[in-house]
Scaffold this active site. Sequence first.
Site, short mmCIF file in Angstrom:
data_model
loop_
_atom_site.label_atom_id
_atom_site.label_comp_id
_atom_site.label_asym_id
_atom_site.label_seq_id
_atom_site.Cartn_x
_atom_site.Cartn_y
_atom_site.Cartn_z
N GLN A 111 4.24 -0.87 -6.65
CA GLN A 111 3.88 0.31 -5.85
C GLN A 111 4.83 1.46 -6.18
O GLN A 111 4.67 2.56 -5.65
CB GLN A 111 3.97 -0.02 -4.36
CG GLN A 111 3.07 -1.18 -3.94
CD GLN A 111 3.28 -1.59 -2.48
OE1 GLN A 111 2.55 -1.16 -1.59
NE2 GLN A 111 4.26 -2.42 -2.24
N HIS A 129 0.30 2.76 -7.86
CA HIS A 129 0.30 4.13 -7.36
C HIS A 129 0.62 5.16 -8.45
O HIS A 129 1.04 6.27 -8.16
CB HIS A 129 1.31 4.27 -6.20
CG HIS A 129 0.93 3.46 -4.99
ND1 HIS A 129 1.80 3.17 -3.97
CD2 HIS A 129 -0.25 2.87 -4.66
CE1 HIS A 129 1.17 2.43 -3.06
NE2 HIS A 129 -0.06 2.24 -3.45
N CYS A 137 -4.43 16.89 -15.26
CA CYS A 137 -4.97 18.22 -14.96
C CYS A 137 -6.13 18.09 -13.99
O CYS A 137 -7.05 17.31 -14.21
CB CYS A 137 -5.43 18.90 -16.25
SG CYS A 137 -6.29 20.47 -15.93
N CYS A 188 -2.05 23.64 -17.15
CA CYS A 188 -2.41 22.64 -18.17
C CYS A 188 -2.44 23.29 -19.56
O CYS A 188 -2.99 24.38 -19.73
CB CYS A 188 -3.78 22.07 -17.82
SG CYS A 188 -4.50 21.04 -19.10
N CYS A 191 -6.45 22.87 -21.31
CA CYS A 191 -7.54 23.79 -20.97
C CYS A 191 -7.00 25.19 -20.67
O CYS A 191 -7.78 26.12 -20.48
CB CYS A 191 -8.37 23.26 -19.80
SG CYS A 191 -7.50 23.22 -18.22
N LEU A 273 17.69 -7.56 -2.95
CA LEU A 273 17.06 -8.05 -4.18
C LEU A 273 18.06 -8.12 -5.33
O LEU A 273 17.95 -8.97 -6.20
CB LEU A 273 15.91 -7.11 -4.54
CG LEU A 273 14.80 -7.18 -3.49
CD1 LEU A 273 14.16 -5.83 -3.28
CD2 LEU A 273 13.79 -8.21 -3.87
ZN LIG Z 1 -6.65 21.06 -18.11
#
Ligand SMILES: [Zn+2]
Length: 286
Positions: A111, A129, A137, A188, A191, A273
């Site tokens: 996780q 996760h 993006c 991004c 794009c 642990l």
């Molecule tokens: Zn993008």
Amino acid sequence: MTAAPTAPPRSDAESLETLAELVADGDVVVLSGAGLSTESGIPDYRGETGSRRRHTPMTYQTFMRDPRGRHRYWARSFVGWRQIRSARPNGGHQAVGALQTAGLLGAVITQNVDGLHQAGGANDVVELHGGLDRTVCLNCGDVAGRAELDERLQEANPTFGPRVDEVNPDGDAELPDELLDGFVMVGCLACGEGPLKPDVVFFGETVPRDRVDHCFGLVEAAGSLLVLGSSLTVMSGYRFVLRAAKLGIPVGIVNVGPTRGDAKADVRIDAPLGVVLPELARRLAG
Ligand SMILES: [Zn+2]
């Protein structure tokens, strides 16, 4: 005639012996949580240090709907990334890697989003996760490396570097609101416009179905399920304990403090642990 006395509680030594026998049988699938990484300096959301959090974790709804909330996340994350990036696997992570190399452990379902299992030598890690080391993006879906994003952010924010006094497990840092406006976020590269999201599952977000099904398959084929450092508070991980218990697959739990799965566990150790796992590796993988 007196009733048979109830069995005394088992000592930690007896529990460790039972756990070692369980792991020695092999085909163990690990389910790990934040408690495994606290000894690497990454604080726990819900464990002992959880109450010291000063702001609530980012939710999926806020991230998707509120551009200012998103901006605030990335400003904090830019600062917090230094600490996440410099975190090192601890003895617990390394013991998991050693037990896996010895052929006793199969897949590791984690996780955690910090990448420390892999850094500690584990293979076949399923990041339930997601992972902070990459971004996705929201416009075109392109997945890119976080290191590359960090270089672009450093160029765009050469003087943005307030003091960090706390970093949260989702990789963001405490920053006063008035500082956040000075942060410049980038988009991004693929794009040229899309807003970026860390490739992690936020609170309020659903784990992708194919990933969940893959994990159910791993658990169903396992000889046993070993829970490491999770209080199993969220159903996201707890459901695998329920599935194992339902199928009669033995469950072992090592965690500091009680967990939601304790009643389903065949062996339960309440101890750090970083102590238990290296001892287990010394016995079985030494
Ligand atoms: Zn993008």
